[in-house]
Write a protein that holds these residues in place. Structure first.
Motif: not given
Ligand code: UGA
Ligand code: MN
Length: 334
Positions: A86, A117, A148, A160, A165, A193-195, A251-252, A307, A309
């Protein structure tokens, strides 16, 4: 008579001397001449022509192999890794996606499903994907307004990336199923996740997922790492600092699911209404039991994903310059 004889002999001698001298002069002249190298060139020409012959033969062999039925099969026999990501528009989006896409470029047999998104696909993401060199699918699905997060909300308030997903899963189940391979296709699905920061070894670990594979995640949940606890090759619990009683306190970034399992459970998806921290459990509960989890990364002793950020950029000086009409050129994409 004897005198005539002597005269003849002298003449013969002089003639012999002259002929020898001429021979010597000619020989010396030849030495000074440039050599006609035709004869010396022959072995060189022969080598070139022999190599040309071999090259032609090799080219024919390559052509034969390339047009064989075996070569018509997909290039790789590795199960494809489908990475669902996402993403949403913000100042650091292009930086995050550049870093992630360039990590993914190193992974063979990977298909990136990038879900924006947003109400429409954006030019920034479309161009980035087109130039990425990756095999990809570009989707979009806006988060419903009531779900949101708003400026200033603490980020734990709402989950989020949920609708995005689920849209990626819908694409895999509905669109991908129609493609050659269908349900029988060997594949692995990972929610990236993108980060976050991903080691390339992580993708090797998840490639052999039968149902759901798991591993530690670094720098998450206010811990150095969170991880499944493994005994005798089986997951028996979880090392986590918060609500270890959750069905899957992972975690994802800490698990991957086999494509077949997702296709044979067509209704299982993420529940955006799940209580905080239960998002991952909402998917996994419908697919596996703890006993079935497949530990990876040396029985969950190695951290291969973090993870991380990204700090939100501060634009104090940009705003000050903008107030004077001297802000950065809006045409420059950042
Ligand atoms: C943690 C987990 O690592 C996430 O997988 C989980 O979705 C999230 O918590 C949650 O509780 O929902 P965190 O770093 O707090 O992650 O979340 P973000 O990285 O801000 O967002 C997760 C993904 O969703 C990212 O790929 C991000 O680009 C995307 N996202 C975020 C959106 O698509 N829309 C948004 O409005 C915000
Ligand atoms: Mn994140």
């Amino acid at each position: 008579m004897a005198q005539r004889m002597r005269l003849k002999l002298r003449t013969v001698f002089v003639l012999y001397f002259l002929v020898s001298l001429l021979g010597l002069v000619y020989a010396l002249m030849q030495l000074g001449q440039r050599c006609d190298c035709t004869e010396h060139d022959l072995p060189y020409e022969r080598t070139i022509s022999r190599l040309r012959g071999e090259l032609h033969k090799l080219q024919e062999d390559i052509h034969k192999i390339e047009s064989s039925p075996q070569a018509q099969k997909p290039k790789s026999s590795l199960p494809t890794i489908y990475v669902i990501t996402p993403t949403y528009a913000r100042l650091v989006q292009k930086a995050e996606l550049t870093r992630l896409s360039q990590s993914l470029l190193h992974v063979p047999a990977l298909h990136w499903i990038l879900v924006e998104d947003a109400a429409q696909k954006t030019t920034l993401v479309s161009n980035l994907l087109r130039n990425s060199g990756l095999s990809y699918t570009h989707l979009h699905m806006p988060t419903a307004p009531q779900r949101k997060l708003h400026e200033g909300d603490p980020n734990w308030l709402k989950p989020r990336g949920v609708e995005q997903r689920n849209e990626g899963l819908r694409w895999l189940r509905e669109d991908r199923r129609a493609l050659p391979g269908g349900v029988s296709e060997q594949g692995v699905v990972y929610f990236a996740d993108d980060d976050n920061t991903y080691s390339l070894q992580l993708f090797q670990e998840m490639r052999s997922t039968q149902k759901v594979s798991v591993w530690p995640v670094g720098l998450v949940g206010a811990m150095k790492y969170e991880s499944p606890t493994v005994k005798a090759g089986k997951v028996v619990g979880f090392h986590t600092g918060w609500r270890p009683s959750r069905p899957f306190p992972i975690d994802m970034a800490g698990f991957a699911v086999s494509l077949r399992l997702l296709l044979t459970h067509p209704d299982t998806c993420f529940d955006g209404d799940a209580p905080q921290g239960f998002l991952e459990s909402s998917l996994l509960q419908g697919l596996v039991t703890m006993d079935e989890l497949e530990p990876r990364a040396d029985n969950c002793t190695k951290v291969l994903v973090w993870h991380t950020r990204t700090e939100k950029p501060k634009l104090k000086r940009e705003e000050a310059l903008q107030a004077q009409g001297l802000g950065s050129d809006p045409a420059v994409e950042v």
